[in-house]
Design a protein around this motif. Sequence first.
Motif, PDB file in Angstrom:
ATOM      1  N   HIS A  94       0.921  -1.172  -0.092  1.00  0.00           N
ATOM      2  CA  HIS A  94      -0.047   0.067  -0.009  1.00  0.00           C
ATOM      3  C   HIS A  94       1.065   1.268   0.053  1.00  0.00           C
ATOM      4  O   HIS A  94       0.454   2.102  -0.664  1.00  0.00           O
ATOM      5  CB  HIS A  94      -0.877  -0.005   1.083  1.00  0.00           C
ATOM      6  N   GLU A  95       1.966   1.155   0.540  1.00  0.00           N
ATOM      7  CA  GLU A  95       2.858   2.249   0.780  1.00  0.00           C
ATOM      8  C   GLU A  95       3.576   2.851  -0.622  1.00  0.00           C
ATOM      9  O   GLU A  95       3.621   3.585  -1.143  1.00  0.00           O
ATOM     10  CB  GLU A  95       3.891   2.262   1.727  1.00  0.00           C
ATOM     11  N   VAL A  96       4.010   1.641  -1.322  1.00  0.00           N
ATOM     12  CA  VAL A  96       4.421   1.699  -2.770  1.00  0.00           C
ATOM     13  C   VAL A  96       3.351   2.306  -3.501  1.00  0.00           C
ATOM     14  O   VAL A  96       3.669   3.169  -4.419  1.00  0.00           O
ATOM     15  CB  VAL A  96       4.910   0.221  -3.303  1.00  0.00           C
ATOM     16  N   ALA A  97       2.281   1.761  -3.572  1.00  0.00           N
ATOM     17  CA  ALA A  97       1.076   2.258  -4.328  1.00  0.00           C
ATOM     18  C   ALA A  97       0.763   3.809  -4.020  1.00  0.00           C
ATOM     19  O   ALA A  97       0.482   4.616  -5.094  1.00  0.00           O
ATOM     20  CB  ALA A  97      -0.377   1.339  -4.095  1.00  0.00           C
ATOM     21  N   ARG A  98       0.858   4.328  -2.778  1.00  0.00           N
ATOM     22  CA  ARG A  98       0.625   5.344  -2.443  1.00  0.00           C
ATOM     23  C   ARG A  98       1.793   6.369  -3.125  1.00  0.00           C
ATOM     24  O   ARG A  98       1.560   7.540  -3.657  1.00  0.00           O
ATOM     25  CB  ARG A  98       0.796   5.793  -0.747  1.00  0.00           C
ATOM     26  N   ILE A  99       3.076   5.858  -2.978  1.00  0.00           N
ATOM     27  CA  ILE A  99       4.379   6.711  -3.717  1.00  0.00           C
ATOM     28  C   ILE A  99       4.023   6.822  -5.082  1.00  0.00           C
ATOM     29  O   ILE A  99       4.158   7.788  -5.749  1.00  0.00           O
ATOM     30  CB  ILE A  99       5.539   6.058  -3.303  1.00  0.00           C
ATOM     31  N   ASN A 100       3.459   5.794  -5.767  1.00  0.00           N
ATOM     32  CA  ASN A 100       3.198   5.710  -7.144  1.00  0.00           C
ATOM     33  C   ASN A 100       1.901   6.408  -7.567  1.00  0.00           C
ATOM     34  O   ASN A 100       1.714   6.720  -8.702  1.00  0.00           O
ATOM     35  CB  ASN A 100       3.038   4.357  -7.722  1.00  0.00           C
ATOM     36  N   GLY A 101       1.068   7.126  -6.506  1.00  0.00           N
ATOM     37  CA  GLY A 101      -0.020   7.797  -6.815  1.00  0.00           C
ATOM     38  C   GLY A 101      -1.100   6.833  -7.159  1.00  0.00           C
ATOM     39  O   GLY A 101      -2.216   7.166  -8.133  1.00  0.00           O
ATOM     40  N   LYS A 102      -1.070   5.492  -6.790  1.00  0.00           N
ATOM     41  CA  LYS A 102      -2.046   4.581  -7.309  1.00  0.00           C
ATOM     42  C   LYS A 102      -2.789   4.337  -5.800  1.00  0.00           C
ATOM     43  O   LYS A 102      -2.283   4.462  -4.933  1.00  0.00           O
ATOM     44  CB  LYS A 102      -1.230   3.408  -7.929  1.00  0.00           C
ATOM     45  N   SER A 103      -3.818   3.038  -6.032  1.00  0.00           N
ATOM     46  CA  SER A 103      -4.141   2.375  -4.913  1.00  0.00           C
ATOM     47  C   SER A 103      -4.228   1.084  -5.281  1.00  0.00           C
ATOM     48  O   SER A 103      -4.278   0.431  -6.393  1.00  0.00           O
ATOM     49  CB  SER A 103      -5.704   3.005  -4.571  1.00  0.00           C
TER      50      SER A 103
END
Length: 523
Positions: free
Chosen positions: A276-285
Amino acid sequence: MGDIETGAKAEPNAAEVRAGEDDGASVGLGEDDAIIPRGEIDPVYEAKARVLNRAIQDIGMGWYQWQLFIVVGFGWASDNLWPIVTSLIFTPIASEFGPRHPALFTLSQNTGLLAGAIFWGFGCDVFGRKWGFNMTLGITAVFGMAAAGSPSFAVIGVFAALYSFGVGGNLPVDSAIFLEFLPASHQFLLTTLSVNWSIAQVVAALVAWPLLGNFTCELRTACPMSENMGWRYFLIAGGGLTLLMFLTRSVLFTIHESPKYLMGKGNDDEAVRIVHEVARINGKSTSLTVADLRACEPGGHVQKANISSAVKRHLYIFKFERVRTLFASKRLALSTGLIMLIWGLIGLGYPLYQCFLPFIQASRGANFGDGSAYLTYRNTLVIAVLGVPGALIGGFLVELPLLGRKGTLSLATVLTGVFLCGSTTAANSAALLGWNCAFSFGSSVMYAVLYSFTPELFPTPERGTGNALTATCNRIFGIMAPIVAMFADLQTAAPVYTSGALFIASGILVAGLPFESRGKAAL
């Protein structure tokens, strides 16, 4: 875990992934979406890995992975930079200290590389990828710069072993953590990373040309320290560059532990949090939840996270269960055994030629009337430049259906051996340079694919162990190269023919590997 724990499940859910049919119904990029086919490894881990693969694929290649691509490249660069440093300062050090067996210097380096490969490779499966990711570069930088003050041949040999201990851990750790964050659609980038390996060779040659070319006694001539400072300046430059890479990694970038590694350790909550943190950094969910992973477990399974289970996990390491897992089935055993043998043969063949290339160029160049230090290091730069496009072309070839990883690696390895044998026909320095350039290009493609294909062949819980096994074979055989050089006549074509034959044999063995990873996800 809040919304991470209770969020909606990804489609298809974990149970569907686990129950997917082998006929292609499961989610993936082909008829079977994973490199290692179903049933070869622990089924619970396999099912969870497929769930994480789907989540990472849904997140896609974003800002976090591109940053990781850059900083992981530092490890590739260091892996080639320091063996080249050792190679290029080999003759000036021998000239200054006059040891009875100069090849002991290369032996010291290879011993350090072996120790580093074993410690960091096996260790990253025990204490995680994060620690080794930064520490390997820091150790290399400190001892590399310290080596510049060496007052004797014995001392410089000790420092070479110490900085090589850091170098030996770069690829086992870095390839594992990068691959485990990559979506399956972008695993070819692991091959492209090797462009850093080639660029490091160019940078080393660019720095060596003025420093070693202008501040080095004539090759094979005894000389005092005051007239032979080039190799010391070169070590300081290499150590300073590695220090900058270390600071960039540790200060400007935040590395997260591999989700698959955490999941393999039984820490599903932390694995999901990092996704979830990587998704947040990538601007994704992502809709991944801990429940998705727990759905892969058999009914009644209770996840343990107490002191007793932690002790058992550590005892698991010392029972060599991780190694046995890599030989658990006939195909896994064949894959692991062949890739270890391939790394071993290349580990002997490459240093027999490359590590003594400046000496060979100088001695044979002298026969052609142009064996000066300046021309030797100039030619080294030309050869290095030809290696840069090799990594990029390798990244393109591995995605071609007719070649893939196996075809590209086999072809490049055989051609590398052919180019080496062809160099013995050189009648002048220009021809010798041409053959060496062809060798540089071929070996660049070969290493680009080898470094990326190898970690893809191992499941995440044993990936560090698998990388350690292959790197250990490579380093053990590498230790044999300077021992052979002590008793062989390097001014004859014997080491070249031997090296060429080892490459050709390795290329043939590649064809026997049972798994092809093109278009499939690593587990």
